[in-house]
Scaffold this active site. Sequence first.
Site, PDB file in Angstrom:
ATOM      1  N   SER A  23       0.783  -1.363  -0.059  1.00 15.29           N
ATOM      2  CA  SER A  23      -0.071  -0.048  -0.014  1.00 15.29           C
ATOM      3  C   SER A  23       0.673   1.228   0.269  1.00 15.29           C
ATOM      4  CB  SER A  23      -1.008  -0.099   1.119  1.00 15.29           C
ATOM      5  OG  SER A  23      -0.170  -0.201   2.405  1.00 15.29           O
ATOM      6  N   ASN A 110      -2.158  -2.729  13.213  1.00 16.03           N
ATOM      7  CA  ASN A 110      -3.571  -2.621  13.003  1.00 16.03           C
ATOM      8  C   ASN A 110      -3.856  -1.402  14.089  1.00 16.03           C
ATOM      9  OD1 ASN A 110      -3.163  -4.867  11.911  1.00 16.03           O
ATOM     10  ND2 ASN A 110      -4.103  -6.213  13.514  1.00 16.03           N
ATOM     11  N   SER A 277     -13.861  25.444 -27.372  1.00 16.47           N
ATOM     12  CA  SER A 277     -13.736  24.038 -28.057  1.00 16.47           C
ATOM     13  C   SER A 277     -12.694  24.048 -29.025  1.00 16.47           C
ATOM     14  CB  SER A 277     -15.479  24.242 -28.714  1.00 16.47           C
ATOM     15  OG  SER A 277     -15.188  23.163 -29.874  1.00 16.47           O
ATOM     16  N   ASN A 285     -17.702  27.047 -22.664  1.00 17.94           N
ATOM     17  CA  ASN A 285     -18.257  26.119 -21.938  1.00 17.94           C
ATOM     18  C   ASN A 285     -18.141  26.123 -20.262  1.00 17.94           C
ATOM     19  OD1 ASN A 285     -19.195  24.747 -24.308  1.00 17.94           O
ATOM     20  ND2 ASN A 285     -17.281  23.642 -24.679  1.00 17.94           N
ATOM     21  N   GLU A 290     -19.594  21.651 -14.933  1.00 19.72           N
ATOM     22  CA  GLU A 290     -19.670  20.081 -15.143  1.00 19.72           C
ATOM     23  C   GLU A 290     -18.966  18.853 -14.816  1.00 19.72           C
ATOM     24  OE1 GLU A 290     -19.915  19.903 -19.878  1.00 19.72           O
ATOM     25  OE2 GLU A 290     -20.024  22.107 -19.531  1.00 19.72           O
ATOM     26  N   TYR A 317      -9.243  -7.034  12.416  1.00 20.06           N
ATOM     27  CA  TYR A 317      -8.379  -6.379  11.538  1.00 20.06           C
ATOM     28  C   TYR A 317      -8.393  -7.404  10.066  1.00 20.06           C
ATOM     29  CZ  TYR A 317      -5.155  -4.747   8.128  1.00 20.06           C
ATOM     30  OH  TYR A 317      -4.678  -4.043   6.773  1.00 20.06           O
ATOM     31  N   GLN A 322      -7.261  -2.142   4.323  1.00 13.73           N
ATOM     32  CA  GLN A 322      -6.415  -1.395   3.463  1.00 13.73           C
ATOM     33  C   GLN A 322      -6.937  -0.808   2.286  1.00 13.73           C
ATOM     34  OE1 GLN A 322      -2.089  -2.798   2.888  1.00 13.73           O
ATOM     35  NE2 GLN A 322      -2.721  -2.931   0.755  1.00 13.73           N
TER      36      GLN A 322
HETATM   37  N1  ARG Z   1      -1.186  -1.616   5.011  1.00 14.02           N
HETATM   38  C1  ARG Z   1      -2.160  -1.987   6.340  1.00 14.02           C
HETATM   39  C2  ARG Z   1      -3.377  -1.242   5.886  1.00 14.02           C
HETATM   40  O1  ARG Z   1      -3.406  -0.403   5.447  1.00 14.02           O
HETATM   41  C3  ARG Z   1      -1.523  -1.874   7.521  1.00 14.02           C
HETATM   42  C4  ARG Z   1      -2.137  -2.877   8.567  1.00 14.02           C
HETATM   43  C5  ARG Z   1      -1.451  -3.957   8.370  1.00 14.02           C
HETATM   44  N2  ARG Z   1      -1.921  -4.977   9.400  1.00 14.02           N
HETATM   45  C6  ARG Z   1      -1.757  -6.203   9.099  1.00 14.02           C
HETATM   46  N3  ARG Z   1      -1.860  -7.014  10.161  1.00 14.02           N
HETATM   47  N4  ARG Z   1      -1.410  -6.824   7.886  1.00 14.02           N
HETATM   48  O2  ARG Z   1      -4.365  -1.818   6.426  1.00 14.02           O
END
Ligand code: ARG
Length: 456
Positions: A23, A110, A277, A285, A290, A317, A322
């Site tokens: 992420s 978490n 345009s 426009n 819009e 969790y 995520q």
């Molecule tokens: N990147 C994870 C999220 O956004 C962080 C938490 C990850 N926790 C875990 N037990 N894998 O949720």
Amino acid sequence: MEKLWGGRFQGKSEAWIDDFGASISFDQKMAKEDLTGSLAHVAMLAKCGIIPDSEAAEITAGLKILQEKLALGELEFSTVNEDIHLNIEKLLHEEIGPVAGKLHTARSRNDQVATDMHLYLKQAVAEIIQSLKHLRAVLVQKADAHIETIMPGYTHLQHAQPISFAHHLLAYFGMFSRDLERLEESVKRIDISPLGSAALAGTTFPIDRAYSAELLGFSAVYENSLDGVSDRDFIIEFLSNSSLLMMHLSRFCEELILWTSHEFQFVELTDAFSTGSSIMPQKKNPDMAELIRGKTGRVYGNLFGMLTVLKGLPLAYNKDLQEDKEGMFDTLETVQTSLDIFAGMIETMKVRTDIMEESTQKDFSNATELADYLAKKGVPFREAHEIVGKLVLECTQNGIYLQDVSLSHYQEINPLIEADIYEVLSSKTAVQKRNSYGGTGFEQIKVALANAKKTL
Ligand code: ARG
């Protein structure tokens, strides 16, 4: 590279699979909050005697270096380290060595990620609230300048009764005031600390959750650790409040789009808020209006995305959570820019008061005035309605309006109708006289404006 959680693994990881789970590409937005959260956590660990003061000082110093580097844009994140939390832990390790490993005592990603989200949203909502307040001020300012600007009021998009343009603007002021109230009220549910919930069940270490919450400026702590790490209500509530707000912006944008059309010409947007345009040289426009209308769709989408992610998700969790980030970030940015663009558009638009008023002349939006006039003279309203309806039909057949009917003809229709009827039929009188509470009458608008100004 070694994973921070690699102990129980033997097999090699594969980059393309790691990429799917990572992420960092989007949660690096929360680097600042992650560092702030860690600083509070380490201070709490030291205060509670969980780690020695000297080590806490080393960790704190390391985190502060990372804060500085972040501000200078010098922190480099990598997908290998999955997310912002592990990236920062790794960077801290590079900065201060193995003592960095003590930071994660009595904590889990978490509660860490939930804390970051709460911190991030709290700050961002405060900014949205500021922009919304500005928009409300712009609306009041415009309304102040247009109390006596007469325009057609519509129902079914057909001319209904004339109204003051200020009244129309203040209707939106009412909607945006409720949006503001909702956002402000929601802050107390964002302003809660999940930190110390740990993975799901709390921790055996003698932590002080109230202390870390206080350091982070939270007003309360989650009472239940499972709830603390699983709750995303505060995000859904924000997405829902944003959807309502965008819906209001979108309705007004739709009106601006209509009003700038050749058929209406009620307002002109400045060049800065319009586009041309590539083929038709004459075009101007209302793209920004819009786009706000269009972006309302993605904000609704983010709300439904999140509701769907949570539906059926067992405690506590799950990695599904995520998915809470991109929709929230996207909504924050969309709402913020939409509000600012919209306020600028309203502030600078040119209102064609002449065209607005003129369009209340060649219509039958004064028909209610004639019916009310008769009703005030004792004719049952239902009967008056019938009389005027017949007269409107006759006028449409002759191509004239109520104000063009001669007095002698009026008296033939009903002798109660006298010469003062022409004054009654003027759209300005029609607006001026609607002084029932909350109506479009000038006196009512002045009261409404004074009340609105008090809330700014
Ligand atoms: N990147 C994870 C999220 O956004 C962080 C938490 C990850 N926790 C875990 N037990 N894998 O949720």
